[in-house]
Design a protein around this motif. Structure first.
Motif, PDB file in Angstrom:
ATOM      1  N   MET A  74      47.228  15.584 -40.987  1.00 53.96           N
ATOM      2  CA  MET A  74      47.220  15.000 -42.455  1.00 53.96           C
ATOM      3  C   MET A  74      46.172  15.483 -43.426  1.00 53.96           C
ATOM      4  O   MET A  74      46.554  15.690 -44.525  1.00 53.96           O
ATOM      5  CB  MET A  74      47.019  13.284 -42.246  1.00 53.96           C
ATOM      6  CG  MET A  74      48.176  12.991 -41.475  1.00 53.96           C
ATOM      7  SD  MET A  74      47.523  11.116 -40.992  1.00 53.96           S
ATOM      8  CE  MET A  74      47.455  10.220 -42.562  1.00 53.96           C
ATOM      9  N   ALA A  75      44.827  15.817 -42.845  1.00 56.95           N
ATOM     10  CA  ALA A  75      44.096  16.375 -43.805  1.00 56.95           C
ATOM     11  C   ALA A  75      44.403  17.684 -44.331  1.00 56.95           C
ATOM     12  O   ALA A  75      44.158  18.031 -45.641  1.00 56.95           O
ATOM     13  CB  ALA A  75      42.670  16.464 -43.002  1.00 56.95           C
ATOM     14  N   GLU A  76      44.776  18.568 -43.597  1.00 52.55           N
ATOM     15  CA  GLU A  76      45.158  19.889 -43.770  1.00 52.55           C
ATOM     16  C   GLU A  76      46.579  19.845 -44.889  1.00 52.55           C
ATOM     17  O   GLU A  76      46.598  20.504 -45.976  1.00 52.55           O
ATOM     18  CB  GLU A  76      45.705  20.673 -42.666  1.00 52.55           C
ATOM     19  CG  GLU A  76      44.673  21.094 -41.728  1.00 52.55           C
ATOM     20  CD  GLU A  76      43.761  22.077 -42.478  1.00 52.55           C
ATOM     21  OE1 GLU A  76      44.246  22.963 -43.195  1.00 52.55           O
ATOM     22  OE2 GLU A  76      42.479  21.965 -42.478  1.00 52.55           O
ATOM     23  N   GLU A  77      47.291  18.750 -44.736  1.00 52.83           N
ATOM     24  CA  GLU A  77      48.481  18.734 -45.425  1.00 52.83           C
ATOM     25  C   GLU A  77      48.017  18.348 -47.029  1.00 52.83           C
ATOM     26  O   GLU A  77      48.666  18.898 -48.114  1.00 52.83           O
ATOM     27  CB  GLU A  77      49.596  17.745 -45.120  1.00 52.83           C
ATOM     28  CG  GLU A  77      50.768  17.548 -46.011  1.00 52.83           C
ATOM     29  CD  GLU A  77      51.473  16.552 -45.399  1.00 52.83           C
ATOM     30  OE1 GLU A  77      52.522  15.764 -46.265  1.00 52.83           O
ATOM     31  OE2 GLU A  77      51.914  16.613 -44.114  1.00 52.83           O
ATOM     32  N   MET A  78      47.256  17.293 -47.013  1.00 52.64           N
ATOM     33  CA  MET A  78      46.543  16.593 -48.230  1.00 52.64           C
ATOM     34  C   MET A  78      45.873  17.950 -48.904  1.00 52.64           C
ATOM     35  O   MET A  78      45.806  18.104 -50.174  1.00 52.64           O
ATOM     36  CB  MET A  78      45.529  15.541 -47.886  1.00 52.64           C
ATOM     37  CG  MET A  78      45.011  14.995 -49.161  1.00 52.64           C
ATOM     38  SD  MET A  78      44.018  13.657 -48.888  1.00 52.64           S
ATOM     39  CE  MET A  78      45.216  12.635 -48.055  1.00 52.64           C
ATOM     40  N   ALA A  79      45.013  18.762 -48.217  1.00 50.70           N
ATOM     41  CA  ALA A  79      44.183  19.891 -48.749  1.00 50.70           C
ATOM     42  C   ALA A  79      45.103  21.018 -49.184  1.00 50.70           C
ATOM     43  O   ALA A  79      44.825  21.391 -50.480  1.00 50.70           O
ATOM     44  CB  ALA A  79      43.107  20.323 -47.774  1.00 50.70           C
ATOM     45  N   ALA A  80      46.292  21.164 -48.640  1.00 55.98           N
ATOM     46  CA  ALA A  80      46.967  22.197 -49.158  1.00 55.98           C
ATOM     47  C   ALA A  80      47.716  21.630 -50.619  1.00 55.98           C
ATOM     48  O   ALA A  80      47.858  22.620 -51.634  1.00 55.98           O
ATOM     49  CB  ALA A  80      48.089  22.447 -48.354  1.00 55.98           C
ATOM     50  N   GLU A  81      48.263  20.371 -50.504  1.00 55.74           N
ATOM     51  CA  GLU A  81      48.729  19.772 -51.875  1.00 55.74           C
ATOM     52  C   GLU A  81      47.512  19.926 -52.914  1.00 55.74           C
ATOM     53  O   GLU A  81      48.032  20.221 -54.202  1.00 55.74           O
ATOM     54  CB  GLU A  81      48.904  18.320 -51.639  1.00 55.74           C
ATOM     55  CG  GLU A  81      50.131  18.096 -50.633  1.00 55.74           C
ATOM     56  CD  GLU A  81      50.668  16.685 -50.384  1.00 55.74           C
ATOM     57  OE1 GLU A  81      49.879  15.974 -50.822  1.00 55.74           O
ATOM     58  OE2 GLU A  81      51.561  16.405 -49.233  1.00 55.74           O
ATOM     59  N   ILE A  82      46.353  19.507 -52.741  1.00 52.64           N
ATOM     60  CA  ILE A  82      45.244  19.645 -53.755  1.00 52.64           C
ATOM     61  C   ILE A  82      45.170  21.071 -54.312  1.00 52.64           C
ATOM     62  O   ILE A  82      45.012  21.385 -55.449  1.00 52.64           O
ATOM     63  CB  ILE A  82      44.012  19.000 -53.228  1.00 52.64           C
ATOM     64  CG1 ILE A  82      44.220  17.636 -52.876  1.00 52.64           C
ATOM     65  CG2 ILE A  82      42.769  19.368 -54.197  1.00 52.64           C
ATOM     66  CD1 ILE A  82      43.087  17.039 -52.128  1.00 52.64           C
ATOM     67  N   ARG A  83      45.091  22.058 -53.091  1.00 51.21           N
ATOM     68  CA  ARG A  83      45.209  23.444 -53.590  1.00 51.21           C
ATOM     69  C   ARG A  83      46.195  23.742 -54.617  1.00 51.21           C
ATOM     70  O   ARG A  83      45.972  24.658 -55.479  1.00 51.21           O
ATOM     71  CB  ARG A  83      44.838  24.325 -52.320  1.00 51.21           C
ATOM     72  CG  ARG A  83      43.502  24.401 -51.696  1.00 51.21           C
ATOM     73  CD  ARG A  83      43.234  25.282 -50.619  1.00 51.21           C
ATOM     74  NE  ARG A  83      44.506  25.353 -49.683  1.00 51.21           N
ATOM     75  CZ  ARG A  83      44.271  24.549 -48.615  1.00 51.21           C
ATOM     76  NH1 ARG A  83      43.214  23.946 -48.282  1.00 51.21           N
ATOM     77  NH2 ARG A  83      45.121  24.505 -47.524  1.00 51.21           N
ATOM     78  N   GLU A  84      47.287  23.379 -54.308  1.00 46.03           N
ATOM     79  CA  GLU A  84      48.477  23.936 -55.111  1.00 46.03           C
ATOM     80  C   GLU A  84      48.542  23.306 -56.174  1.00 46.03           C
ATOM     81  O   GLU A  84      48.964  23.815 -57.306  1.00 46.03           O
ATOM     82  CB  GLU A  84      49.801  23.347 -54.379  1.00 46.03           C
ATOM     83  CG  GLU A  84      51.043  23.799 -54.966  1.00 46.03           C
ATOM     84  CD  GLU A  84      51.171  25.259 -55.038  1.00 46.03           C
ATOM     85  OE1 GLU A  84      51.695  25.732 -56.409  1.00 46.03           O
ATOM     86  OE2 GLU A  84      50.768  26.132 -54.443  1.00 46.03           O
ATOM     87  N   GLN A  85      48.030  21.906 -56.392  1.00 41.16           N
ATOM     88  CA  GLN A  85      47.758  21.337 -57.699  1.00 41.16           C
ATOM     89  C   GLN A  85      46.819  21.967 -58.851  1.00 41.16           C
ATOM     90  O   GLN A  85      46.857  22.199 -59.825  1.00 41.16           O
ATOM     91  CB  GLN A  85      47.388  19.894 -57.622  1.00 41.16           C
ATOM     92  CG  GLN A  85      47.373  19.226 -58.980  1.00 41.16           C
ATOM     93  CD  GLN A  85      48.493  19.003 -59.707  1.00 41.16           C
ATOM     94  OE1 GLN A  85      49.550  18.744 -59.037  1.00 41.16           O
ATOM     95  NE2 GLN A  85      48.356  18.910 -61.094  1.00 41.16           N
ATOM     96  N   ARG A  86      45.702  22.388 -58.121  1.00 46.64           N
ATOM     97  CA  ARG A  86      44.549  23.277 -58.758  1.00 46.64           C
ATOM     98  C   ARG A  86      45.046  24.595 -59.098  1.00 46.64           C
ATOM     99  O   ARG A  86      45.008  24.856 -60.376  1.00 46.64           O
ATOM    100  CB  ARG A  86      43.428  23.341 -57.823  1.00 46.64           C
ATOM    101  CG  ARG A  86      42.717  22.027 -57.674  1.00 46.64           C
ATOM    102  CD  ARG A  86      41.374  22.408 -56.769  1.00 46.64           C
ATOM    103  NE  ARG A  86      40.905  20.891 -56.690  1.00 46.64           N
ATOM    104  CZ  ARG A  86      39.781  20.795 -55.775  1.00 46.64           C
ATOM    105  NH1 ARG A  86      39.858  21.811 -54.827  1.00 46.64           N
ATOM    106  NH2 ARG A  86      39.330  19.869 -55.426  1.00 46.64           N
TER     107      ARG A  86
END
Length: 92
Positions: A74-86
């Motif tokens: 879950m943390a990896e998925e959230m981190a990936a989403e944040i990186r993509e948003q940035r």
């Protein structure tokens, strides 16, 4: 790490692509994990590197009965989403 002028320091090389490796001892000490971002800052005496992302709050909003493996996923998925948003915010 070796001691130079009463401060602990370690050297690493800059690659052709401008990449550097943060020594494992420092990654462990400062809680740097894969996917974390670091900030490069100009300083009077050179360059300062600081952790830009916060991972200390991981798992705070997840039920206690969720497995550690699921929490990490879950943390990896959230981190990936944040990186993509940035990335999308910085693209022209």
């Amino acid at each position: 790490m070796r001691t130079d002028n009463d401060t602990e320091s370690e050297t690493t090389r800059v690659t052709r692509k401008g990449q550097v490796t943060i020594p494992k001892e420092l990654r462990d000490e400062f809680g740097l994990e894969e996917g974390d971002e670091v900030r490069w800052e100009k300083a009077e005496d050179g360059i300062r590197v600081r952790k830009a992302t916060q991972s200390a709050g991981r798992g705070m909003l997840v039920d206690e009965d969720i497995s550690e493996a699921k929490r990490e996923a879950m943390a990896e998925e959230m981190a990936a989403e944040i990186r993509e948003q940035r990335r999308s915010e910085w693209q022209p």
